[in-house]
Design an enzyme around this catalytic site. Structure first.
Site, PDB file in Angstrom:
ATOM      1  N   ASP A   1       4.135  -4.492   4.217  1.00  0.00           N
ATOM      2  CA  ASP A   1       5.512  -4.550   4.182  1.00  0.00           C
ATOM      3  C   ASP A   1       5.874  -5.858   4.922  1.00  0.00           C
ATOM      4  OD1 ASP A   1       4.403  -3.561   6.553  1.00  0.00           O
ATOM      5  OD2 ASP A   1       6.105  -2.285   6.814  1.00  0.00           O
TER       6      ASP A   1
ATOM      7  N   HIS B   1       0.732  -1.184  -0.097  1.00  0.00           N
ATOM      8  CA  HIS B   1      -0.141   0.096  -0.096  1.00  0.00           C
ATOM      9  C   HIS B   1       0.903   1.346  -0.131  1.00  0.00           C
ATOM     10  CE1 HIS B   1       1.103   0.763   4.247  1.00  0.00           C
ATOM     11  NE2 HIS B   1       0.786  -0.331   4.374  1.00  0.00           N
TER      12      HIS B   1
END
Ligand SMILES: *[C@@H]1O[C@H](CO)[C@@H](O)[C@H](O)[C@H]1NC(C)=O
Ligand SMILES: *[C@@H]1O[C@H](CO)[C@@H](O)[C@H](O)[C@H]1NC(C)=O
Ligand SMILES: *[C@@H]1O[C@H](CO)[C@@H](O)[C@H](O)[C@H]1NC(C)=O
Ligand SMILES: *[C@@H]1O[C@H](CO)[C@@H](O)[C@H](O)[C@H]1NC(C)=O
Ligand SMILES: *[C@@H]1O[C@H](CO)[C@@H](O)[C@H](O)[C@H]1NC(C)=O
Ligand SMILES: *[C@@H]1O[C@H](CO)[C@@H](O)[C@H](O)[C@H]1NC(C)=O
Ligand SMILES: *[C@@H]1O[C@H](CO)[C@@H](O)[C@H](O)[C@H]1NC(C)=O
Ligand SMILES: *[C@@H]1O[C@H](CO)[C@@H](O)[C@H](O)[C@H]1NC(C)=O
Ligand SMILES: *[C@@H]1O[C@H](CO)[C@@H](O)[C@H](O)[C@H]1NC(C)=O
Ligand SMILES: *[C@@H]1O[C@H](CO)[C@@H](O)[C@H](O)[C@H]1NC(C)=O
Length: 445
Positions: free
Chosen positions: A334, A69
């Protein structure tokens, strides 16, 4: 359309001004110092190299994009920690260093729910437009990108901004939609799903206590009575990153810290990722197994064979897991991308990271692995390699992480250009194809 061009130019403008220094790409060994390239996982996206076209004699036939994102506000816990550190400084009556004067009037009003900031949406949108321009030869009206996202709002919004960018770049000719949202309350190939995974706190706390010593002494000297701790110093450094990406201007907090301190901050993030879901975490890599098995299914056009995170109902239906598309885009986080890199064998380090001392030659650097809007792209291609020494197959892949072609040492016969025969790639992925070598069961012991 006007909105699109405004957002794309926003992304480009910030890249060239605030995010600066694109002239210095491609020097991975000793990259010149650029402030925001030391923000670890809070660094805004920057390409590590310029994209290189596929090698001569090769034609791209399929593309798998895995993307983080875009840039976001702090999430609630860190947001509260930042607010607490700021208020300790604001409670001090007199600063004896004028560089702190701005704090007096500072208001901490960033969102604290981890929502995308405008810049994060713009970078996702620009990535969609870039994917269209790069891969438009693979697209036709009955073959548009197949898009999935993990269910967090910021991930979903990143995916829809990407599809919007793709669609707008094609002048609304090709309009991909977000087809599958994978629930984060279930096992999910696009988000961490291991219950019993350990924590990186020991390693990160060890390093934070070391590198923030001079910062704590300096700030407490300049703000007598503030009683900032090591953790407060770390949180104030994150404020610099969050405020900068939210306002698209370098935050005043950034100047309180010097270059060495920013490099130390980066190392904290490197440790957090390495010991969080990377090679330094016993149950980290197994979280990446399901995605790799999905990738193998797409590369080989065979049904998903996985016993870990995949949802069998979704992955066995051509509506929710088609195998006949040419461009796939998946939106994630992540920590999950780190788990996938580590399950696959990317960025393997010759020795574990030392929580007390950074190795200046390490290739495990969070801002280069998983900045906001980070992307791993697996390009499948048909190649006529004249040398013929690689293998009997003519289907290859190469993998780019933030535009840098990976050397894929784990692939037998890999070429200097990073081409790995699909069959050899599959053979190299025994950790994934074995279901994580028993680790998945340890997640629910
Ligand atoms: C803080 O705000 C007050 C009132 O607006 C202003 O007079 C003062 O100059 C400001 N201080 C700084 C350091 O900007
Ligand atoms: C993929 O297969 C489905 C049927 O399962 C079909 O409807 C669709 O047109 C195919 N798409 C492509 C690009 O071949
Ligand atoms: C892009 O992201 C922003 C911020 O999260 C969101 O408000 C907006 O609706 C998204 N745009 C599209 C087209 O999905
Ligand atoms: C994920 O799968 C494991 C075993 O495969 C199971 O024990 C666990 O309950 C599942 N998690 C969720 C949230 O459903
Ligand atoms: C915590 O980290 C230190 C420094 O690396 C190490 O010596 C120690 O064994 C670790 N403790 C635990 C409980 O992992
Ligand atoms: C600021 O105050 C601290 C503690 O009162 C003192 O040790 C330090 O020397 C002062 N620094 C300056 C620049 O006046
Ligand atoms: C800082 O610590 C000193 C001594 O421990 C204490 O007297 C003071 O109240 C503390 N200040 C703040 C702002 O917490
Ligand atoms: C698989 O996904 C479907 C659709 O989202 C959902 O209803 C179902 O509960 C999921 N299955 C598992 C085991 O999580
Ligand atoms: C530092 O990193 C380099 C590159 O990965 C490696 O060759 C070297 O052995 C490392 N040094 C130590 C002390 O770990
Ligand atoms: C699926 O993978 C397992 C190993 O995890 C293997 O034994 C089995 O043959 C595979 N099934 C198919 C249909 O390829």
């Amino acid at each position: 359309m006007r909105m699109l061009s405004v957002l794309v130019s926003l992304a480009t403008l910030f890249s060239s001004l605030f995010l600066g220094a694109f002239a210095v790409q491609g020097q991975s060994a000793s990259r010149p110092y650029v402030l925001q390239q030391n923000w670890g996982a809070y660094a805004p996206y920057f390409p590590l190299e310029e994209y290189i076209a596929s090698p001569q004699g090769c034609e791209i036939t399929q593309v798998n994009i895995l993307q983080r994102h875009g840039a976001r506000y702090p999430t609630s816990g860190p947001g509260a920690d930042i607010a607490s550190a700021v208020s300790k400084l604001q409670d001090v009556t007199t600063y004896n260093d004028s560089s702190l004067d701005f704090i007096r009037n500072f208001t901490f009003n960033l969102g604290t729910n981890g929502d995308l900031v405008l810049y994060g949406a713009a970078q996702s949108l620009a990535a969609g437009a870039e994917a269209y321009y790069r891969y438009k030869n693979l697209i036709s009206q009955d073959n548009i990108p197949f898009v999935r996202a993990s269910s967090s709002e910021r991930v979903v919004n990143s995916a829809t901004n990407w599809t919007y960018g793709f669609s707008a770049a094609s002048s609304l000719t090709f309009n991909p939609v977000l087809s599958v949202i994978l629930s984060e309350s279930a096992n999910d190939t696009l988000e961490n799903s291991c219950n019993d995974i350990g924590s990186s706190d020991n390693e990160t706390d060890t390093w934070i206590d070391i590198y923030t010593q001079p910062i704590v002494a300096r700030l407490n000297g300049a703000a007598p009575g503030a009683n900032l701790t090591s953790t407060d110093a770390y949180n104030l450094m994150t404020l610099c990153a969050f405020e900068s990406v939210a306002t698209q201007a370098v935050s005043e907090w950034c100047a309180l810290f010097n270059e060495d301190e920013w490099e130390s901050f980066e190392y904290e993030m490197d440790l957090e990722k390495y010991y969080g879901t990377g090679y330094g975490q016993a149950l980290g890599p197994v979280e990446g197994v399901g995605y790799i098995n999905e990738l193998i299914a797409r590369l080989t056009s065979t049904p998903v064979n996985d016993t870990t995170q995949t949802n069998h109902t979704l992955d066995h239906s051509p509506l929710t897991f088609p195998l006949n598309r040419t461009v796939y885009a998946d939106f994630s986080h992540d920590d999950q991308m780190i788990a996938i890199f580590s399950a696959m064998g990317l960025f393997k380090q010759p020795s574990v990271l030392d929580p007390t001392k950074p190795n200046a030659s390490r290739t495990w650097v969070a801002s280069q692995l998983v900045p906001f809007s980070a992307r791993m792209v697996v390009e499948k291609m048909d190649c006529q390699l004249s040398t013929g020494h690689v293998s009997d197959s003519d289907s290859y892949i190469r993998i780019l992480v933030n535009e840098a072609v990976q050397s894929l040492e784990f692939c037998s016969g890999v070429t200097a250009e990073g081409l790995c025969a699909v069959e050899r790639f599959v053979e190299s992925q025994v950790f994934a194809t074995s279901g994580g070598d028993g680790d998945w069961a340890k997640c629910f012991a």
